[in-house]
Enzyme design. Structure first.
Site, PDB file in Angstrom:
ATOM      1  N   GLU A   1      -1.207   1.346   7.111  1.00 62.49           N
ATOM      2  CA  GLU A   1      -0.348   2.487   7.364  1.00 62.49           C
ATOM      3  C   GLU A   1      -1.206   3.739   8.270  1.00 62.49           C
ATOM      4  O   GLU A   1      -1.326   4.705   7.760  1.00 62.49           O
ATOM      5  CB  GLU A   1      -0.434   3.137   5.768  1.00 62.49           C
ATOM      6  CG  GLU A   1       0.531   2.273   4.894  1.00 62.49           C
ATOM      7  CD  GLU A   1       0.509   2.698   3.375  1.00 62.49           C
ATOM      8  OE1 GLU A   1       1.502   2.590   2.951  1.00 62.49           O
ATOM      9  OE2 GLU A   1      -0.602   3.195   3.017  1.00 62.49           O
TER      10      GLU A   1
HETATM   11  C1  TNX Z   1       0.940   1.258  -0.001  1.00 58.94           C
HETATM   12  S1  TNX Z   1      -0.158  -1.557   0.323  1.00 58.94           S
HETATM   13  C2  TNX Z   1      -0.276   1.353   0.271  1.00 58.94           C
HETATM   14  C3  TNX Z   1      -1.410   2.250  -0.817  1.00 58.94           C
HETATM   15  C4  TNX Z   1      -0.514   2.680  -1.691  1.00 58.94           C
HETATM   16  C5  TNX Z   1       0.592   1.587  -2.048  1.00 58.94           C
HETATM   17  C6  TNX Z   1       1.437   2.130  -3.478  1.00 58.94           C
HETATM   18  C7  TNX Z   1      -1.006  -0.725   1.296  1.00 58.94           C
HETATM   19  C8  TNX Z   1      -1.853  -1.451   2.179  1.00 58.94           C
HETATM   20  N1  TNX Z   1      -1.105   0.747   1.359  1.00 58.94           N
HETATM   21  O1  TNX Z   1      -1.860   3.083   0.174  1.00 58.94           O
HETATM   22  O2  TNX Z   1      -1.203   3.058  -2.674  1.00 58.94           O
HETATM   23  O3  TNX Z   1       1.435   1.479  -1.232  1.00 58.94           O
HETATM   24  O4  TNX Z   1       2.181   0.925  -3.830  1.00 58.94           O
END
Ligand code: TNX
Length: 488
Positions: free
Chosen positions: A300
């Site tokens: 992300e």
């Molecule tokens: C996505 S899964 C994220 C996290 C959040 C999560 C909540 C991932 C690699 N990154 O930063 O906590 O969704 O479901």
């Protein structure tokens, strides 16, 4: 399914040989035979497995109230046969003896978990089990950044994972809202990033000192669980930037954040200060962690330009190898050219990903964590008070009824290192919250990861899960009594 015997009018359920989660690879019951534990029952073993034998004796004593001890000439016998494969075991139960053979002490330990699940009212069902895992990596993840959990809480959590033959606990140690592992050369990371007011809504402060982390690692290792530490980068770094403003693009201080937004923070890819920091942190974490894996996040990075993301990872991906570690990263890292041996953890709910498929085609291994099946922070149904729902609602059957080898085009059985169920903690405030989201879905994922595909079956799993409920009740684990299961 459980049969009922009556002793003095009290129904006494006994187990059948296959009543185990995860379901064993091969089960050959001899229904006319049982082994009964009595006050003189001893567990004998070979020297390499004394600790495992001690755990079996202790577990049987607690369960039966009888003084089962270790000692020579026991009717329960543990031995090793390296030909079986390290995590494999063979269990034979006759009226006169229980014979457990492990490929290594770890295989014996998994066999012990099977015996402890089969034990009911001092009786073990007769027959033979031959068992081995489908995948070598069977993981759970706990997010300590959005809400901190103490070393004792993590240890108690490990106790609840072990019965299901989970062999890795991934700790998400750093994120925008908090930094949870002491790094001695960079004390402000935890003084500020683990201090009061950190975590989502400021409700989850705290951090692991290096000593507390070492305690968790040792406790896990005693139970054949490897700790996989994650330092998330180049995104999810606001807490680090609050502690050390030199880590921002313009060197200016940033404000602490306790909201749940993602994708806004990034380590700048240009300055050497970034890489000096990363090197320090990775070296420290590698030194503190005996296991083979070090997770560098990579997810992300919405505010990191693609060229910067690539430049950052080119510099950082080789660092863990210098300290003897294999890198794991969330699958976004597969968009760049990866060094050999990097492990890619797939997490999105989508049904394909070109980068992950390419990494697999080039011989890299994949950990499967599709958010719409195994994210333990997703709500079970619309009425679940905790959790999120961005990847959908995940009931127990949904967590169970899928297969990791069918999930992504280009990622087949041979490319899979295993399966992991992450628990993100934005909405969690207590251990009870952790339990309600983890159980009973974690056992479903554990069976996906351990059992042969052909041995898995939802109607059977539902029954075995219902039979497990009283064990959680006895252990004070506040599991979710999903209406999908006919709980006892
Ligand atoms: C996505 S899964 C994220 C996290 C959040 C999560 C909540 C991932 C690699 N990154 O930063 O906590 O969704 O479901």
């Amino acid at each position: 399914m459980a049969k009922q015997f009556r002793v003095l009018g009290v129904p006494l359920p006994t187990k059948q040989l296959g009543d185990v989660i995860p379901v064993p690879a091969v089960v050959r019951p001899v229904t006319t035979t049982t082994f009964t534990i009595v006050s003189s029952t001893r567990v004998s073993t070979v020297p390499e497995a004394e600790a495992v034998a001690g755990r079996l004796a202790a577990g049987l004593s607690t369960a039966t109230g009888l003084p089962v001890t270790t000692g020579d000439g026991g009717s329960i016998r543990l031995s090793l046969d390296p030909g079986l494969g390290a995590e494999a075991y063979r269990l034979e139960i006759t009226a006169g003896a229980v014979t457990l053979t492990g490929g290594s002490p770890q295989g014996l330990f998994w066999g012990v978990q099977t015996i402890l699940q089969l034990e009911c009212g001092g009786v073990l069902p007769g027959g033979v089990i031959e068992d081995r895992p489908r995948f070598p990596y069977r993981g759970a993840m706990l997010d300590l950044a959005r809400h901190f959990f103490t070393a004792d809480e993590i240890k108690a959590h490990i106790d609840q994972l072990v019965p299901f033959k989970i062999n890795h606990l991934h700790l998400h140690l750093t994120d925008d809202q908090g930094w949870r592992l002491e790094i001695p050369g960079r004390p402000r990371l935890t003084e500020i990033g683990g201090g009061p007011g950190t975590g989502v809504d400021g409700a989850g402060p705290g951090f692991l000192t290096t000593a507390a982390y070492a305690e968790v690692v040792a406790y896990a290792a005693d139970r054949f669980v490897g700790i996989v530490p994650e330092i998330d980068m180049p995104g999810h770094v606001n807490a680090a930037q609050v502690a050390y403003p030199e880590l921002t693009a313009d060197g200016q201080p940033v404000a602490p954040r306790t909201d749940t937004a993602v994708g806004y923070s990034s380590l700048p890819a240009g300055p050497e200060t970034t890489y000096a920091f990363v090197e320090d942190v990775i070296r420290t974490v590698a030194d503190l962690t005996p296991g083979p894996y070090l997770h560098i996040g990579g997810d992300e990075c919405h505010s990191t330009p693609a060229a910067d993301y690539r430049a950052f990872l080119e510099r950082v991906l080789p660092i863990p190898a210098k300290y003897g570690k294999t890198v794991i990263g969330w699958h976004e890292i597969a968009a760049v050219d990866l060094p050999d041996h990097v492990v890619v953890q797939y997490w999105r709910p989508e049904a394909d990903d070109a980068g992950t498929a390419r990494a697999a085609a080039e011989g890299r291994r994949v950990i499967m964590s599709p958010a719409d099946r195994v994210y333990l922070d997703m709500k079970y149904d619309a009425d679940t008070p905790l959790g999120l729902d961005w990847a959908g609602l995940i009931g127990v059957e949904r967590a169970y009824d899928w297969d990791p080898a069918d999930r992504l085009p280009g990622v087949d059985e041979e490319s899979l290192l295993g399966v992991e169920a992450p628990l993100w903690s934005e909405t969690l405030r207590s251990v009870d919250d952790v339990h309600r989201m983890t159980f009973p879905r974690l056992p479903a994922v554990a069976e996906v990861a351990w059992s042969p595909r052909a041995a898995r079956d939802w109607p059977s799993f539902r029954e075995r899960l219902a039979a497990y409920g009283p064990r959680w009740d006895a252990a004070g684990v506040d599991y979710y009594r999903s209406p999908e299961i006919d709980w006892r």
